[in-house]
Scaffold this motif. Sequence first.
Motif, mmCIF file in Angstrom:
data_model
loop_
_atom_site.group_PDB
_atom_site.id
_atom_site.type_symbol
_atom_site.label_atom_id
_atom_site.label_comp_id
_atom_site.label_asym_id
_atom_site.label_seq_id
_atom_site.Cartn_x
_atom_site.Cartn_y
_atom_site.Cartn_z
ATOM 1 N N LYS A 58 0.837 -1.206 0.000
ATOM 2 C CA LYS A 58 0.000 0.000 0.000
ATOM 3 C C LYS A 58 0.872 1.256 0.000
ATOM 4 O O LYS A 58 0.541 2.242 -0.658
ATOM 5 N N ALA A 59 1.982 1.212 0.711
ATOM 6 C CA ALA A 59 2.882 2.367 0.740
ATOM 7 C C ALA A 59 3.455 2.634 -0.657
ATOM 8 O O ALA A 59 3.607 3.794 -1.052
ATOM 9 N N ALA A 60 3.739 1.583 -1.414
ATOM 10 C CA ALA A 60 4.247 1.755 -2.778
ATOM 11 C C ALA A 60 3.172 2.379 -3.675
ATOM 12 O O ALA A 60 3.480 3.200 -4.541
ATOM 13 N N LEU A 61 1.917 1.999 -3.462
ATOM 14 C CA LEU A 61 0.822 2.629 -4.219
ATOM 15 C C LEU A 61 0.734 4.119 -3.891
ATOM 16 O O LEU A 61 0.591 4.953 -4.787
ATOM 17 N N LEU A 62 0.815 4.456 -2.616
ATOM 18 C CA LEU A 62 0.763 5.863 -2.220
ATOM 19 C C LEU A 62 1.964 6.624 -2.793
ATOM 20 O O LEU A 62 1.830 7.762 -3.232
ATOM 21 N N ALA A 63 3.125 5.981 -2.818
ATOM 22 C CA ALA A 63 4.306 6.622 -3.403
ATOM 23 C C ALA A 63 4.074 6.942 -4.877
ATOM 24 O O ALA A 63 4.458 8.010 -5.356
ATOM 25 N N ALA A 64 3.423 6.040 -5.590
ATOM 26 C CA ALA A 64 3.120 6.292 -7.006
ATOM 27 C C ALA A 64 2.160 7.462 -7.151
ATOM 28 O O ALA A 64 2.270 8.247 -8.103
ATOM 29 N N VAL A 65 1.240 7.581 -6.222
ATOM 30 C CA VAL A 65 0.261 8.673 -6.268
ATOM 31 C C VAL A 65 0.928 10.022 -6.026
ATOM 32 O O VAL A 65 0.606 11.013 -6.679
ATOM 33 N N VAL A 66 1.873 10.087 -5.094
ATOM 34 C CA VAL A 66 2.472 11.379 -4.748
ATOM 35 C C VAL A 66 3.702 11.728 -5.583
ATOM 36 O O VAL A 66 4.187 12.859 -5.505
ATOM 37 N N GLU A 67 4.198 10.825 -6.397
ATOM 38 C CA GLU A 67 5.408 11.101 -7.188
ATOM 39 C C GLU A 67 5.314 12.378 -8.023
ATOM 40 O O GLU A 67 6.269 13.159 -8.055
ATOM 41 N N PRO A 68 4.200 12.651 -8.714
ATOM 42 C CA PRO A 68 4.146 13.909 -9.473
ATOM 43 C C PRO A 68 4.332 15.154 -8.594
ATOM 44 O O PRO A 68 4.908 16.144 -9.043
ATOM 45 N N LEU A 69 3.881 15.095 -7.353
ATOM 46 C CA LEU A 69 4.105 16.208 -6.432
ATOM 47 C C LEU A 69 5.588 16.325 -6.097
ATOM 48 O O LEU A 69 6.142 17.429 -6.060
ATOM 49 N N LEU A 70 6.216 15.194 -5.851
ATOM 50 C CA LEU A 70 7.629 15.193 -5.465
ATOM 51 C C LEU A 70 8.518 15.680 -6.603
ATOM 52 O O LEU A 70 9.553 16.310 -6.358
ATOM 53 N N GLU A 71 8.132 15.400 -7.832
ATOM 54 C CA GLU A 71 8.918 15.859 -8.980
ATOM 55 C C GLU A 71 9.050 17.377 -9.000
ATOM 56 O O GLU A 71 10.052 17.908 -9.477
ATOM 57 N N MET A 102 7.716 27.428 -0.086
ATOM 58 C CA MET A 102 6.624 27.289 0.886
ATOM 59 C C MET A 102 5.266 27.261 0.183
ATOM 60 O O MET A 102 4.391 26.460 0.533
ATOM 61 N N LEU A 103 5.093 28.106 -0.816
ATOM 62 C CA LEU A 103 3.829 28.126 -1.559
ATOM 63 C C LEU A 103 3.637 26.840 -2.356
ATOM 64 O O LEU A 103 2.515 26.326 -2.460
ATOM 65 N N MET A 104 4.736 26.287 -2.879
ATOM 66 C CA MET A 104 4.656 25.014 -3.590
ATOM 67 C C MET A 104 4.237 23.895 -2.623
ATOM 68 O O MET A 104 3.387 23.067 -2.949
ATOM 69 N N ILE A 105 4.820 23.894 -1.434
ATOM 70 C CA ILE A 105 4.464 22.895 -0.424
ATOM 71 C C ILE A 105 2.984 23.035 -0.060
ATOM 72 O O ILE A 105 2.253 22.044 0.017
ATOM 73 N N ARG A 106 2.542 24.260 0.156
ATOM 74 C CA ARG A 106 1.134 24.510 0.472
ATOM 75 C C ARG A 106 0.222 23.979 -0.632
ATOM 76 O O ARG A 106 -0.753 23.281 -0.366
ATOM 77 N N ASP A 107 0.549 24.307 -1.872
ATOM 78 C CA ASP A 107 -0.279 23.878 -2.992
ATOM 79 C C ASP A 107 -0.272 22.356 -3.136
ATOM 80 O O ASP A 107 -1.312 21.753 -3.393
ATOM 81 N N ASN A 108 0.891 21.736 -2.935
ATOM 82 C CA ASN A 108 0.967 20.272 -3.004
ATOM 83 C C ASN A 108 0.165 19.623 -1.885
ATOM 84 O O ASN A 108 -0.520 18.623 -2.112
ATOM 85 N N ALA A 109 0.255 20.169 -0.683
ATOM 86 C CA ALA A 109 -0.473 19.592 0.455
ATOM 87 C C ALA A 109 -1.982 19.726 0.280
ATOM 88 O O ALA A 109 -2.740 18.922 0.821
ATOM 89 N N ALA A 110 -2.415 20.721 -0.487
ATOM 90 C CA ALA A 110 -3.851 20.935 -0.705
ATOM 91 C C ALA A 110 -4.414 20.079 -1.843
ATOM 92 O O ALA A 110 -5.626 19.895 -1.920
ATOM 93 N N THR A 149 10.222 13.777 2.768
ATOM 94 C CA THR A 149 10.922 14.806 3.539
ATOM 95 C C THR A 149 12.217 15.208 2.855
ATOM 96 O O THR A 149 12.505 16.403 2.702
ATOM 97 N N SER A 150 12.983 14.238 2.411
ATOM 98 C CA SER A 150 14.248 14.534 1.752
ATOM 99 C C SER A 150 14.042 15.359 0.485
ATOM 100 O O SER A 150 14.741 16.353 0.256
ATOM 101 N N ARG A 151 13.071 14.961 -0.324
ATOM 102 C CA ARG A 151 12.847 15.689 -1.577
ATOM 103 C C ARG A 151 12.254 17.071 -1.332
ATOM 104 O O ARG A 151 12.575 18.014 -2.048
ATOM 105 N N ALA A 152 11.397 17.215 -0.320
ATOM 106 C CA ALA A 152 10.826 18.527 -0.016
ATOM 107 C C ALA A 152 11.862 19.452 0.596
ATOM 108 O O ALA A 152 11.785 20.674 0.421
ATOM 109 N N MET A 153 12.835 18.911 1.304
ATOM 110 C CA MET A 153 13.883 19.733 1.915
ATOM 111 C C MET A 153 14.960 20.128 0.913
ATOM 112 O O MET A 153 15.641 21.138 1.097
ATOM 113 N N ALA A 154 15.111 19.376 -0.147
ATOM 114 C CA ALA A 154 16.190 19.621 -1.112
ATOM 115 C C ALA A 154 16.180 21.040 -1.687
ATOM 116 O O ALA A 154 17.242 21.670 -1.742
ATOM 117 N N PRO A 155 15.039 21.581 -2.127
ATOM 118 C CA PRO A 155 15.107 22.947 -2.669
ATOM 119 C C PRO A 155 15.478 23.991 -1.614
ATOM 120 O O PRO A 155 16.126 24.990 -1.940
#
Length: 185
Positions: A64-77, A96-104, A131-137
Amino acid sequence: MSGTTARRTRGLQTGPRSTQVIENVRAATLAELARAGFGGLTIEGVARAAGVNRTTIYRRWPTKAALLAAVVEPLLEQYDHDPRTGSVRGDVLAIMLMIRDNAARPEGRALVEAVRAGGTGELGDLLAVVTSRAMAPFRRAGVSDLIAHLAFAGVVMWDQTHDGPPGDSDCAGMLDALMPVSGGV
């Protein structure tokens, strides 16, 4: 073997049909997450909703975690690209605005809800990647890990104590608290 041969598959497929299957599974996973939450998500339910066999899903996404990872990958990109506004403050605010928009977005809400529902054990690896990908920028913008984590958490957790995600001015206010403007900066 007694006259039967083992069925051989060609492994993961590529091409237009495969792309369509991936998109169907992603959409079905998102719909099932919205309907049943992460705790109620099943591979069987996703397969049924996507119109594919369970083995099709297990071949690419064994959990199930792998399915969720597939769902959120476009956000992480999105975190792979820097805003390049011309200033550190501008870059941090844009992140910060990108994170907000992704979380919404539905995918972001699904991830946040899965974590809130206590899925952190099963989702530990995915959370580390997110976390790692969101912290990278933030790191590429040159801000400290402390500021990056506080900005990230402030944006993602805002709706816990407010009536929705932070507005642009709320994000700017958080940034002012984290990185006060001084005469020399």
